[in-house]
Design a protein around this motif. Structure first.
Motif, short mmCIF file in Angstrom:
data_model
loop_
_atom_site.label_atom_id
_atom_site.label_comp_id
_atom_site.label_asym_id
_atom_site.label_seq_id
_atom_site.Cartn_x
_atom_site.Cartn_y
_atom_site.Cartn_z
N ASN A 1 2.90 3.40 -2.57
CA ASN A 1 2.74 4.83 -2.31
C ASN A 1 3.89 5.57 -3.01
OD1 ASN A 1 5.01 5.00 -0.50
ND2 ASN A 1 3.73 4.14 1.14
N TYR B 1 -11.77 1.62 -4.30
CA TYR B 1 -11.30 2.02 -2.97
C TYR B 1 -11.73 3.45 -2.62
CZ TYR B 1 -8.85 -1.85 -0.93
OH TYR B 1 -8.59 -3.03 -0.28
N ASN B 2 -11.64 4.35 -3.60
CA ASN B 2 -12.03 5.74 -3.31
C ASN B 2 -13.51 5.85 -2.95
OD1 ASN B 2 -9.50 6.78 -3.65
ND2 ASN B 2 -9.81 7.51 -5.73
N MET C 1 -8.25 6.32 5.56
CA MET C 1 -7.52 5.13 5.07
C MET C 1 -6.12 5.07 5.67
SD MET C 1 -9.40 3.29 3.10
CE MET C 1 -8.81 2.49 1.62
N THR C 2 -5.57 6.22 6.05
CA THR C 2 -4.22 6.22 6.64
C THR C 2 -4.26 5.84 8.12
OG1 THR C 2 -4.31 8.56 7.22
CG2 THR C 2 -3.49 8.02 5.02
N SER D 1 -0.58 5.46 -4.87
CA SER D 1 -1.69 5.86 -3.99
C SER D 1 -1.31 7.04 -3.13
CB SER D 1 -2.10 4.68 -3.10
OG SER D 1 -0.99 4.25 -2.34
N GLY D 2 -2.35 7.76 -2.70
CA GLY D 2 -2.15 8.91 -1.82
C GLY D 2 -3.45 9.70 -1.78
N ALA D 3 -3.35 10.99 -1.48
CA ALA D 3 -4.56 11.81 -1.36
C ALA D 3 -5.35 11.79 -2.65
CB ALA D 3 -4.19 13.23 -0.96
N GLY E 1 -10.36 11.94 -4.68
CA GLY E 1 -11.37 11.48 -3.72
C GLY E 1 -10.80 10.48 -2.75
N GLY E 2 -11.70 9.71 -2.13
CA GLY E 2 -11.27 8.76 -1.11
C GLY E 2 -11.39 9.37 0.27
N SER E 3 -10.74 8.77 1.24
CA SER E 3 -10.83 9.24 2.63
C SER E 3 -9.45 9.19 3.30
CB SER E 3 -11.79 8.34 3.41
OG SER E 3 -11.67 8.59 4.80
N ALA E 4 -9.14 10.26 4.01
CA ALA E 4 -7.88 10.28 4.77
C ALA E 4 -7.92 9.27 5.92
CB ALA E 4 -7.60 11.68 5.29
N VAL F 1 6.86 2.35 6.04
CA VAL F 1 5.75 1.85 5.24
C VAL F 1 4.82 2.98 4.80
CG1 VAL F 1 5.86 -0.43 6.33
CG2 VAL F 1 4.23 1.27 7.19
N GLY G 1 -3.21 0.22 1.86
CA GLY G 1 -2.44 0.07 0.62
C GLY G 1 -2.23 -1.39 0.26
N ARG H 1 2.11 -1.50 -7.50
CA ARG H 1 1.23 -0.61 -6.75
C ARG H 1 1.91 -0.22 -5.45
NH1 ARG H 1 -1.17 1.45 -2.86
NH2 ARG H 1 0.29 0.27 -1.57
N ASP I 1 -5.06 9.49 -6.17
CA ASP I 1 -4.27 8.39 -6.75
C ASP I 1 -3.91 8.68 -8.19
OD1 ASP I 1 -4.68 7.10 -4.36
OD2 ASP I 1 -6.29 5.84 -5.10
N1 LIG Z 1 -5.09 11.70 2.30
C1 LIG Z 1 -5.83 10.77 1.68
N2 LIG Z 1 -7.04 11.08 1.20
C2 LIG Z 1 -7.80 10.16 0.57
N3 LIG Z 1 -7.43 8.87 0.37
C3 LIG Z 1 -6.21 8.51 0.81
C4 LIG Z 1 -5.35 9.43 1.47
N4 LIG Z 1 -4.20 8.79 1.80
C5 LIG Z 1 -4.33 7.53 1.34
N5 LIG Z 1 -5.53 7.35 0.75
C6 LIG Z 1 -6.05 6.11 0.16
O1 LIG Z 1 -5.65 5.04 0.98
C7 LIG Z 1 -5.36 3.89 0.22
C8 LIG Z 1 -3.95 3.43 0.54
O2 LIG Z 1 -3.06 4.41 0.07
P1 LIG Z 1 -1.71 4.77 0.83
O3 LIG Z 1 -2.00 5.19 2.23
O4 LIG Z 1 -0.99 5.73 -0.05
O5 LIG Z 1 -0.98 3.38 0.77
P2 LIG Z 1 0.06 2.77 1.76
O6 LIG Z 1 -0.79 2.29 2.89
O7 LIG Z 1 0.68 1.66 0.99
O8 LIG Z 1 1.03 3.86 2.13
C9 LIG Z 1 -5.59 4.30 -1.24
O9 LIG Z 1 -6.88 3.90 -1.62
C10 LIG Z 1 -5.50 5.82 -1.21
O10 LIG Z 1 -6.28 6.42 -2.20
#
Ligand SMILES: Nc1ncnc2c1ncn2[C@@H]1O[C@H](COP(=O)(O)OP(=O)(O)O)[C@@H](O)[C@H]1O
Ligand SMILES: Cc1ncsc1CCOP(=O)(O)O
Ligand SMILES: [Mg+2]
Length: 302
Positions: free
Chosen positions: A142, A261-262, A227-228, A205-207, A222-225, A171, A234, A140, A209
């Motif tokens: 990015n 998570y989403n 999270m970044t 993972s990303g915007a 789906g999910g939320s930005a 990272v 992650g 798992r 997944d």
């Molecule tokens: N732009 C985004 N929109 C929605 N969810 C996001 C976005 N970026 C990351 N996520 C979510 O954040 C979580 C961690 O993903 P990511 O940021 O890619 O991992 P990492 O922290 O290892 O780089 C996942 O659940 C992912 O779906």
């Protein structure tokens, strides 16, 4: 079985129906974790170790963290799964991790790898290369990490693939999820052939997944930005994937964790007003989202 088809700009995808059997398996995994509180142990980085443990608990599992090979191997015998994350490194990790992975394989124990910052530093590269001969059940990461690991394991060499990126990332990802599709499929096929248990999955993972077993690609929008904007989103997703891997096969575990998570991050975004309150609301939402909410999420295949 699909109920709609369209092109999302990069790939022809179909939405799976409300009655698709994979939804039952996802709901079962979410429920089983809550009813059986499985132990998933972690060898993880010390930036986000607390969030990993708290997220595993909020999802319904239990946590144990360790860095000692004998401790990890003995705990693996009684745990449902193991999580290994290479985000922060100390000199002894190189020998410790090269020792732990073959022992997990010998014991036939499932484990999740988060190849944080793959591509950076000789020590991390040596550790990640060593896992090729004793691979995890689930990877798992990015997009940049998945692309870097595929290149490091030289899995594209036989199918004429060109490296999808040459940039080392930190990272955080510097590549889009869609750029990692081929790398993810190659890695998943390799895990299915070589990992203990004969099944594997890769989650990017990303915007939006992406999860694959090497044959089918599942996209989970789906999910939320937001999270970044918290550290460990992650890493803790990797930990919760290990929690689900304690009760489900790799593909179901990976999809269930990403969907949880989403849905939880969408709720947390609505109920918070900045990164601090978001993290608190996110842990609450991991606890409160229902198995049906997770299992009835939008899932695209293609
Ligand atoms: N732009 C985004 N929109 C929605 N969810 C996001 C976005 N970026 C990351 N996520 C979510 O954040 C979580 C961690 O993903 P990511 O940021 O890619 O991992 P990492 O922290 O290892 O780089 C996942 O659940 C992912 O779906
Ligand atoms: C900031 C940082 N530095 C080394 S590991 C780490 C945490 C990375 O967490 P995530 O991959 O979940 O964003
Ligand atoms: Mg990460």
């Amino acid at each position: 079985m699909s109920d709609s088809s369209y092109t999302d700009g990069t790939a022809a995808v179909s939405a799976i129906s409300a009655a698709d059997p994979i939804r039952e398996r996802i709901a079962q995994a979410v429920s089983d974790v809550r009813s059986t509180t499985p132990l998933a142990q972690s060898f993880t980085n010390f930036v986000t170790i607390n969030l990993v443990a708290n997220a595993q608990l909020a999802a319904g599992g239990t946590a144990a963290m360790s860095f000692l090979p004998d401790d990890i191997v003995d705990t693996a015998k009684i745990a449902g799964s193991t999580y290994i994350n290479v985000g922060t490194l100390l000199p002894f990790y190189k020998d410790a991790l090269a020792d732990i992975a073959p022992k997990l394989q010998y014991l036939g124990k499932p484990w999740v790898l988060d190849p944080v910052a793959a591509g950076i530093g000789k020590t991390r590269t040596a550790i990640l290369q060593s896992f090729k001969t004793a691979p995890p059940t689930v990877i798992r990461g990015n997009a940049s990490e998945i692309i870097a690991l595929d290149a490091m394991w030289e899995l594209g060499a036989n199918d004429g693939a060109e490296g999808e990126t040459t940039r080392p990332a930190g990272v955080e990802a510097v590549d889009e999820v869609e750029a990692a599709v081929d790398a993810a499929k190659r890695l998943a096929r390799y895990l299915a052939q070589h990992a203990a248990g004969g099944k594997g999955a890769v989650a990017v993972s990303g915007a939006s997944d992406l999860v694959t077993d090497g044959e089918t690609v599942y996209r989970l929008p789906g999910g939320s930005a937001m999270m970044t904007k918290i550290t460990g989103a992650g890493c803790s997703l990797g930990g919760v994937t290990a929690t689900y891997l304690a009760v489900a096969e790799p593909l179901t575990a990976s999809i269930a964790a990403s969907l949880l998570y989403n849905r939880a991050s969408e709720i947390a975004e609505r109920e918070s007003n900045g990164p601090g309150s978001f993290q608190v609301a996110f842990l609450d939402a991991l606890w409160n989202v229902t198995a049906e909410q997770v299992a009835q999420s939008e899932i695209l295949i293609g």
